[in-house]
Design a protein around this motif. Structure first.
Motif, PDB file in Angstrom:
ATOM      1  N   ASP A  26       7.462  -0.315  -9.563  1.00  0.00           N
ATOM      2  CA  ASP A  26       8.103  -1.326  -8.731  1.00  0.00           C
ATOM      3  C   ASP A  26       7.085  -2.369  -8.278  1.00  0.00           C
ATOM      4  O   ASP A  26       5.868  -2.143  -8.314  1.00  0.00           O
ATOM      5  CB  ASP A  26       8.742  -0.674  -7.501  1.00  0.00           C
ATOM      6  CG  ASP A  26       9.919   0.211  -7.857  1.00  0.00           C
ATOM      7  OD1 ASP A  26      10.456   0.861  -6.934  1.00  0.00           O
ATOM      8  OD2 ASP A  26      10.311   0.255  -9.046  1.00  0.00           O
ATOM      9  N   PHE A  27       7.605  -3.503  -7.818  1.00  0.00           N
ATOM     10  CA  PHE A  27       6.766  -4.616  -7.371  1.00  0.00           C
ATOM     11  C   PHE A  27       7.429  -5.279  -6.167  1.00  0.00           C
ATOM     12  O   PHE A  27       8.654  -5.451  -6.143  1.00  0.00           O
ATOM     13  CB  PHE A  27       6.604  -5.626  -8.508  1.00  0.00           C
ATOM     14  CG  PHE A  27       6.194  -7.016  -8.074  1.00  0.00           C
ATOM     15  CD1 PHE A  27       7.116  -8.051  -8.028  1.00  0.00           C
ATOM     16  CD2 PHE A  27       4.880  -7.283  -7.710  1.00  0.00           C
ATOM     17  CE1 PHE A  27       6.746  -9.336  -7.638  1.00  0.00           C
ATOM     18  CE2 PHE A  27       4.499  -8.565  -7.322  1.00  0.00           C
ATOM     19  CZ  PHE A  27       5.437  -9.584  -7.285  1.00  0.00           C
ATOM     20  N   THR A  28       6.610  -5.631  -5.176  1.00  0.00           N
ATOM     21  CA  THR A  28       7.128  -6.349  -4.012  1.00  0.00           C
ATOM     22  C   THR A  28       6.176  -7.465  -3.618  1.00  0.00           C
ATOM     23  O   THR A  28       4.964  -7.264  -3.585  1.00  0.00           O
ATOM     24  CB  THR A  28       7.316  -5.412  -2.811  1.00  0.00           C
ATOM     25  OG1 THR A  28       8.149  -4.314  -3.180  1.00  0.00           O
ATOM     26  CG2 THR A  28       7.979  -6.151  -1.656  1.00  0.00           C
ATOM     27  N   THR A  29       6.718  -8.621  -3.298  1.00  0.00           N
ATOM     28  CA  THR A  29       5.950  -9.723  -2.749  1.00  0.00           C
ATOM     29  C   THR A  29       6.574 -10.132  -1.424  1.00  0.00           C
ATOM     30  O   THR A  29       7.799 -10.081  -1.268  1.00  0.00           O
ATOM     31  CB  THR A  29       5.869 -10.917  -3.727  1.00  0.00           C
ATOM     32  OG1 THR A  29       5.238 -12.020  -3.065  1.00  0.00           O
ATOM     33  CG2 THR A  29       7.224 -11.354  -4.213  1.00  0.00           C
ATOM     34  N   TYR A  30       5.712 -10.543  -0.484  1.00  0.00           N
ATOM     35  CA  TYR A  30       6.152 -10.831   0.872  1.00  0.00           C
ATOM     36  C   TYR A  30       5.809 -12.272   1.247  1.00  0.00           C
ATOM     37  O   TYR A  30       4.754 -12.795   0.875  1.00  0.00           O
ATOM     38  CB  TYR A  30       5.462  -9.892   1.862  1.00  0.00           C
ATOM     39  CG  TYR A  30       5.730  -8.434   1.612  1.00  0.00           C
ATOM     40  CD1 TYR A  30       4.887  -7.691   0.786  1.00  0.00           C
ATOM     41  CD2 TYR A  30       6.821  -7.796   2.196  1.00  0.00           C
ATOM     42  CE1 TYR A  30       5.129  -6.349   0.545  1.00  0.00           C
ATOM     43  CE2 TYR A  30       7.068  -6.445   1.969  1.00  0.00           C
ATOM     44  CZ  TYR A  30       6.219  -5.735   1.131  1.00  0.00           C
ATOM     45  OH  TYR A  30       6.463  -4.402   0.895  1.00  0.00           O
ATOM     46  N   CYS A  31       6.686 -12.845   2.018  1.00  0.00           N
ATOM     47  CA  CYS A  31       6.549 -14.225   2.435  1.00  0.00           C
ATOM     48  C   CYS A  31       6.703 -14.305   3.952  1.00  0.00           C
ATOM     49  O   CYS A  31       7.618 -13.674   4.504  1.00  0.00           O
ATOM     50  CB  CYS A  31       7.640 -15.030   1.732  1.00  0.00           C
ATOM     51  SG  CYS A  31       7.482 -16.784   1.839  1.00  0.00           S
ATOM     52  N   ASN A  32       5.823 -15.061   4.623  1.00  0.00           N
ATOM     53  CA  ASN A  32       5.862 -15.105   6.079  1.00  0.00           C
ATOM     54  C   ASN A  32       5.608 -16.504   6.605  1.00  0.00           C
ATOM     55  O   ASN A  32       4.708 -17.197   6.128  1.00  0.00           O
ATOM     56  CB  ASN A  32       4.820 -14.156   6.659  1.00  0.00           C
ATOM     57  CG  ASN A  32       4.952 -14.017   8.153  1.00  0.00           C
ATOM     58  OD1 ASN A  32       5.964 -13.551   8.656  1.00  0.00           O
ATOM     59  ND2 ASN A  32       3.937 -14.459   8.875  1.00  0.00           N
TER      60      ASN A  32
END
Lengths: 115, 113
Positions: B18-24
């Motif tokens: 799996d892969f996750t990218t986060y934006c803030n």
């Protein structure tokens, strides 16, 4: 139905020269935005044109100027080129009425190298 | 206050992981969009989130918008080699009185087949 088209795809200039990049928006779109994408970075907003006028501008110097024509196509001009201007220049088109909520359609970009 | 921060900058996974990218964002966003840019290509729109706490799915991709509308994430389940590329979030926010779309720096995903 042609998408967003940009020309030229690649070009090489030397410091101090001037460059003009061209963009034809997607059929039916009336708004053109220009972005600069340096290697490994996200697109940075340069400016947006609607009804042949610059409507919004990002944090770019006056060396960056543009134009929109009655057929909605647009040009981006950069004067007195610097090495740091080397980047992929992306044109994105949209409809102003949906711009605040809608997606941007990007062209393939013009890759500028300044030597 | 103008920036939209995105992490990680790079992610390398084995195919199937799996892969996750986060934006803030430090300020509230009107909406957030996600784009994918294949190597040598141009950004292509994936999805837009508008409502607080919104979750949308596209096959193996799950997009979330935070309750405070300041953060978002993209999760890919069981990555495939076709998922390779850079994923950008783009938040719409008020800057100097005008609504503008601000892109994150992107997360570059590479996959070991």
């Amino acid at each position: 139905d042609a998408g967003v088209t940009q020309s030229p795809t690649h070009l090489i200039k030397t410091r101090g020269q001037q460059v003009t990049l061209r963009c034809s928006p997607k059929s039916g779109h009336d708004t053109v935005s220009w972005y600069q994408q340096a290697l490994g970075q996200g697109p940075q907003f340069i400016f947006q044109y609607y009804e042949e006028e610059e409507r919004q501008r990002g944090n770019f110097p006056d060396r960056f100027s543009g134009h929109q024509f009655p057929n909605y196509s647009s040009e981006l001009n950069v004067n007195a080129l610097l090495l740091g201007d080397s980047a992929l220049y992306l044109c994105a088109s949209s409809l102003l009425v949906v711009l605040r909520a809608g997606e941007l359609f990007f062209g393939e970009g013009s890759r500028l190298t300044v030597l | 206050g103008q920036q939209v921060m995105q992490i990680p900058q790079y992610q390398h996974v084995q195919e199937g992981e799996d892969f996750t990218t986060y934006c803030n964002s430090s300020t509230t966003l009107s909406n957030i969009q996600w784009y994918k840019q294949r190597p040598g290509g141009h950004p292509v729109f994936l999805i837009q989130l508008v409502k607080s706490g919104e979750v949308k799915k596209q096959k193996r991709l799950t997009f979330q918008f935070g309750e405070a509308k300041k953060n978002s994430s993209l999760h890919i389940t069981a990555t495939q080699t076709t998922d390779v590329g850079t994923y950008f979030c783009a938040g719409r926010k008020i800057i100097q009185g005008a609504q503008k779309l601000v892109f994150g720096q992107g997360t570059r995903l590479t996959i070991n087949p």
